[in-house]
Design an enzyme around this catalytic site. Sequence first.
Site, PDB file in Angstrom:
ATOM      1  N   SER A  42      14.986  20.782 -17.834  1.00 37.91           N
ATOM      2  CA  SER A  42      13.830  21.637 -18.095  1.00 37.91           C
ATOM      3  C   SER A  42      14.274  22.881 -18.859  1.00 37.91           C
ATOM      4  O   SER A  42      15.375  23.391 -18.645  1.00 37.91           O
ATOM      5  CB  SER A  42      13.179  22.048 -16.770  1.00 37.91           C
ATOM      6  OG  SER A  42      12.301  23.138 -16.954  1.00 37.91           O
ATOM      7  N   GLU A  78       9.675   7.504 -17.787  1.00 38.90           N
ATOM      8  CA  GLU A  78       8.308   7.993 -17.991  1.00 38.90           C
ATOM      9  C   GLU A  78       7.772   7.587 -19.360  1.00 38.90           C
ATOM     10  O   GLU A  78       6.597   7.218 -19.503  1.00 38.90           O
ATOM     11  CB  GLU A  78       8.276   9.507 -17.831  1.00 38.90           C
ATOM     12  CG  GLU A  78       8.485   9.963 -16.393  1.00 38.90           C
ATOM     13  CD  GLU A  78       8.572  11.473 -16.237  1.00 38.90           C
ATOM     14  OE1 GLU A  78       8.570  11.938 -15.092  1.00 38.90           O
ATOM     15  OE2 GLU A  78       8.646  12.183 -17.265  1.00 38.90           O
ATOM     16  N   LYS A 123      16.212  21.020 -12.680  1.00 33.99           N
ATOM     17  CA  LYS A 123      15.475  19.787 -12.950  1.00 33.99           C
ATOM     18  C   LYS A 123      16.340  18.695 -13.597  1.00 33.99           C
ATOM     19  O   LYS A 123      17.187  18.967 -14.438  1.00 33.99           O
ATOM     20  CB  LYS A 123      14.280  20.075 -13.869  1.00 33.99           C
ATOM     21  CG  LYS A 123      13.189  20.929 -13.260  1.00 33.99           C
ATOM     22  CD  LYS A 123      12.504  20.242 -12.096  1.00 33.99           C
ATOM     23  CE  LYS A 123      11.718  19.027 -12.516  1.00 33.99           C
ATOM     24  NZ  LYS A 123      10.640  19.332 -13.476  1.00 33.99           N
ATOM     25  N   HIS A 133       0.826  -1.213   0.000  1.00 37.10           N
ATOM     26  CA  HIS A 133       0.000   0.000   0.000  1.00 37.10           C
ATOM     27  C   HIS A 133       0.867   1.272   0.000  1.00 37.10           C
ATOM     28  O   HIS A 133       0.447   2.327   0.484  1.00 37.10           O
ATOM     29  CB  HIS A 133      -0.962   0.031   1.198  1.00 37.10           C
ATOM     30  CG  HIS A 133      -1.789  -1.196   1.331  1.00 37.10           C
ATOM     31  ND1 HIS A 133      -2.931  -1.403   0.602  1.00 37.10           N
ATOM     32  CD2 HIS A 133      -1.622  -2.308   2.114  1.00 37.10           C
ATOM     33  CE1 HIS A 133      -3.449  -2.577   0.921  1.00 37.10           C
ATOM     34  NE2 HIS A 133      -2.668  -3.149   1.827  1.00 37.10           N
TER      35      HIS A 133
END
Length: 461
Positions: free
Chosen positions: A279, A292, A285, A158
């Site tokens: 970025s 992804e 970043k 969880h």
Amino acid sequence: MATNQMWGGRFEKGNRSDVVAFNASIAFDQRLAKHDLIGSIAHAKMLTHTKILSELDGTQIIGGLEKLQEKLMAGKLVFSDTFEDIHMNIEHLLQQEIGDVAGKLHTARSRNDQTATDMHLFMKDEIVTIMSLLDELMEVVVTKAEMNVNTLMAGYTHLQHAQPISYAHYLMAYYEMFTRDRERFQSAYNSADQSPLGAAALAGTTFPIDREYSAQALHFAGNYQNSIDAVSDRDYLLDFLHASATLMMHLSRFCEEIIQWNSYEFGYIEISDEFATGSSIMPQKKNPDVAELIRGKTGRVYGSLFSLLTTLKGLPLAYDKDLQEDKEGVFDTIDTLKSCVSLFTDMLASIQVKSDKLQASLKDDFSNATELADYLADKGLPFRQAHQVVGKLVHYGIANNVPLQKMSLTQLQEFEPLIADDVYDVLDPENAVARRISLGSTGFDQVKYQIKQAKETLTQK
């Protein structure tokens, strides 16, 4: 209007140009050129072997096909949508190469069994490549695991700290998933390893062909036993797409954790600069774009599976033009899968594991609560009562910001007198892992055994 001379004898009018374009598959099925030529050569050899073709005609046709193979390898074959698909393009090119005798190649054959044969040959080759890539991925997983047997981390359920585990044990869970994936691809390979050649349009042929000869020439394990099934079956493609979707699901789950653990909040790992981007506006970043994108591309593989399932669900036997839609999704899945597995393998190999941060996450959590419950059960307290006692201790610890291992013996005994000073060894995360001895568990010895078994299995491939 365009007239196709290879099947236009029955027609008074040719197709409109937009119908020609809509009907044509050459834009994508030219990818099957290599396998179409291989299948055609085997068919021509069989026709010659059975004396359906004369030695002279057979030699001329086979020689012409071999010349086309050379031109294909050299990038000198040009295909046209005038001839709609790869099969008619190859026949047209063969006719240009050797003249009208090329028309004899299609004796005892239909495009229905021809396209099926091409796809079976193509899929066998591609599945072998994918299984090889999977082997490389599993080797990296095992190597990473072997380096991190003694690296501790919190195991999650969880998305909450559950119990201390070995980081290697976590990695080996994915090894098991990838092992099952490979088995599914092997099964898909076996499904593809049957020859439809000789089924013709759907009913077989009156010519005395030798399907066993053709199957052996093409290195198929056997023949379809029903000619209708041979030209209409696409189960082997569904098997491949299902295996692909499941593999992508596993990669996506792995990527999800890599993305989370690479974040500032977790900081358990660091992705190499080679597999991250920056970025355009935020200089600090470092985005896990490869992970992804793999996670994102899972959806398109799912789409290919459901697309083919939907195409097939209402088709009457035997062949229908709808089956032309079997290829683009499969081709896209193959390309997606190969790039995702290859990049993921290299990304995983280069990931830096921050073992100190992983182990520090166990310092003040309550993932050793089950150890205390087991300890009390071992002392004779029924486990349900032990669970209740430890639950109260955890509640007390959270309220007072003190983990179990930092509570005094007096504090612990206020909740349960059976607790003695030997409890602190039990609560130590490293001991908690080491004490697990059941088969397949996270105990260090068990994890080493899992790794040893995996290495032996991979060596045999």
